[in-house]
Scaffold this motif. Sequence first.
Motif, mmCIF file in Angstrom:
data_model
loop_
_atom_site.group_PDB
_atom_site.id
_atom_site.type_symbol
_atom_site.label_atom_id
_atom_site.label_comp_id
_atom_site.label_asym_id
_atom_site.label_seq_id
_atom_site.Cartn_x
_atom_site.Cartn_y
_atom_site.Cartn_z
ATOM 1 N N ALA A 215 152.154 43.825 55.134
ATOM 2 C CA ALA A 215 153.186 44.640 55.661
ATOM 3 C C ALA A 215 153.411 44.599 57.197
ATOM 4 O O ALA A 215 152.332 44.604 58.030
ATOM 5 C CB ALA A 215 153.026 46.304 55.144
ATOM 6 N N THR B 203 155.810 52.822 47.209
ATOM 7 C CA THR B 203 154.699 51.879 47.229
ATOM 8 C C THR B 203 154.143 52.152 45.857
ATOM 9 O O THR B 203 153.718 51.016 45.314
ATOM 10 C CB THR B 203 153.505 52.472 48.232
ATOM 11 O OG1 THR B 203 153.323 53.743 48.357
ATOM 12 C CG2 THR B 203 154.236 52.113 49.681
ATOM 13 N N TRP C 142 158.957 47.064 56.910
ATOM 14 C CA TRP C 142 159.515 48.346 56.648
ATOM 15 C C TRP C 142 160.105 48.825 58.030
ATOM 16 O O TRP C 142 159.836 48.518 58.960
ATOM 17 C CB TRP C 142 158.272 49.218 56.509
ATOM 18 C CG TRP C 142 157.485 49.229 55.193
ATOM 19 C CD1 TRP C 142 156.505 48.137 54.712
ATOM 20 C CD2 TRP C 142 157.618 49.873 54.097
ATOM 21 N NE1 TRP C 142 155.952 48.407 53.554
ATOM 22 C CE2 TRP C 142 156.636 49.454 52.946
ATOM 23 C CE3 TRP C 142 158.486 51.114 53.783
ATOM 24 C CZ2 TRP C 142 156.765 50.037 51.807
ATOM 25 C CZ3 TRP C 142 158.383 51.629 52.457
ATOM 26 C CH2 TRP C 142 157.472 51.047 51.469
ATOM 27 N N VAL D 55 156.135 42.802 53.176
ATOM 28 C CA VAL D 55 157.137 43.662 52.817
ATOM 29 C C VAL D 55 157.368 44.158 54.618
ATOM 30 O O VAL D 55 156.449 44.767 55.203
ATOM 31 C CB VAL D 55 156.519 44.992 52.028
ATOM 32 C CG1 VAL D 55 157.738 45.779 52.140
ATOM 33 C CG2 VAL D 55 156.450 44.409 50.596
ATOM 34 N N VAL E 226 150.963 52.487 52.517
ATOM 35 C CA VAL E 226 151.374 51.019 52.902
ATOM 36 C C VAL E 226 149.968 50.342 53.252
ATOM 37 O O VAL E 226 149.401 50.095 54.317
ATOM 38 C CB VAL E 226 152.355 50.998 54.083
ATOM 39 C CG1 VAL E 226 152.430 49.478 54.156
ATOM 40 C CG2 VAL E 226 153.623 51.609 53.771
ATOM 41 N N TYR F 171 164.222 51.778 55.230
ATOM 42 C CA TYR F 171 164.541 50.984 54.171
ATOM 43 C C TYR F 171 163.383 49.710 54.238
ATOM 44 O O TYR F 171 162.455 49.834 55.154
ATOM 45 C CB TYR F 171 165.745 50.084 54.072
ATOM 46 C CG TYR F 171 166.178 49.239 55.193
ATOM 47 C CD1 TYR F 171 166.046 48.138 55.345
ATOM 48 C CD2 TYR F 171 166.397 49.967 56.706
ATOM 49 C CE1 TYR F 171 166.388 47.302 56.502
ATOM 50 C CE2 TYR F 171 166.680 49.477 57.593
ATOM 51 C CZ TYR F 171 166.731 48.101 57.877
ATOM 52 O OH TYR F 171 167.075 47.371 58.768
ATOM 53 N N TRP F 172 163.223 48.928 53.400
ATOM 54 C CA TRP F 172 162.230 47.847 53.359
ATOM 55 C C TRP F 172 162.882 46.609 52.886
ATOM 56 O O TRP F 172 164.066 46.538 52.291
ATOM 57 C CB TRP F 172 161.090 48.013 52.558
ATOM 58 C CG TRP F 172 161.321 48.680 51.312
ATOM 59 C CD1 TRP F 172 161.221 49.690 50.722
ATOM 60 C CD2 TRP F 172 161.555 47.782 49.956
ATOM 61 N NE1 TRP F 172 161.448 49.888 49.430
ATOM 62 C CE2 TRP F 172 161.629 48.605 48.762
ATOM 63 C CE3 TRP F 172 161.270 46.209 49.789
ATOM 64 C CZ2 TRP F 172 161.702 48.097 47.471
ATOM 65 C CZ3 TRP F 172 161.687 46.026 48.515
ATOM 66 C CH2 TRP F 172 161.658 46.655 47.263
ATOM 67 N N ALA G 188 155.691 47.311 60.033
ATOM 68 C CA ALA G 188 156.463 48.426 60.184
ATOM 69 C C ALA G 188 157.174 48.513 61.664
ATOM 70 O O ALA G 188 156.555 48.176 62.464
ATOM 71 C CB ALA G 188 155.912 49.915 60.012
#
Length: 370
Positions: free
Chosen positions: A228, A213, A182, A180, A287, A164-165, A230
Amino acid sequence: MYPTRGIQVPVALGKSSITDWILNPYPDKPRVVFGQDGSFKLTVFADIHYGENPWDWWGPEQDVNTSQLMRTMLAMERPDYVVINGDLITGENTFRENSTTLIDTIVQSLDDAKVPFSSTYGNHDNQVNITHVEEIVRETSISPFSYTRRSPPSVGGVGGPGNYWVPVYEKQTDISPVLVLWFFDSRGGVHTNGTAMPDWVDESVAGWIADETEAMNVAWGPPESRSALAFVHIPPHTIRAVQETLNSTINPGLNADELGQGSTQATSNPASAGNDQPFWDSLNTHVKNLRAVISGHDHGNEWCVREPTYDVIFCFSKHSGYGGYSEKGWGRGVRSLVFRSSLPSDEIDTYILLEDGTVRARVLLNGEYR
């Protein structure tokens, strides 16, 4: 308890487009935002390993010590957001009748601090008496500060529902996020029948990243305007090779775990090595402005390094729990990342903070970092 910076009550926003509202996965939660000074601090706990050896006196004592560590670190760092990066529970030591109640204890420190947070789940969270989905359901049902979500039904493969993000906005009234976060589920451990589970991010996640995206770009505009990060518990398999090139000056921090079988994705069975490649390719292709990928799993490592294949920075979290393996001198603590502004071009200050207040392995993540 201290004033909350990373969470604010949302105001009424005009519906700019149907797509924008589809891309708001938290319509009933406050938006996560940067601080009034323009900064954003994210603190990562990893491998906290609650529930280890509950039949011995030292098992429950470890959990008490870990909860104290979490409260101490939250008070010291005062983060805008927290990530728990896998292995919340030592699942092989749990019992079916009480395994998920350990989540109640884990999130209590975060709830008391009123700090928003997300979790990834690790190989020790998939065991005979516990699963990732059960932990997610428990966490999200008891904590209003949890932003953890389940993947769509077709995404993540068996045992990997935690993809999910989370959008992070500069101001609560902004339509588009500037960051964002991730989160990916690397699975591992065993199925409830005791058979081994794949220890990599499932191939289905690759297509999901591409679709998400694309929708973001339609709703929010070109990705150059946002950054971003992750998070995935087990490191991608490609990280194994870069350990051999570490420079202790450029890449400071504990380097006590040699990466080998079982220490990165798809390495518990050499025949499956590279099964995380579709995920890794899609993440780095779709991403944009991916500032870093952060993993736990290997308790003896703290370093950051640039992975040359995609020119992306990888960092280890810090072993935070009193449960789980450790050695004398490793210490316990957190990794924090501080965005000084919301600009994707601005550098990120990151460091390891130990529970005694010691700071080590401090580096600036920017275009020059190697």
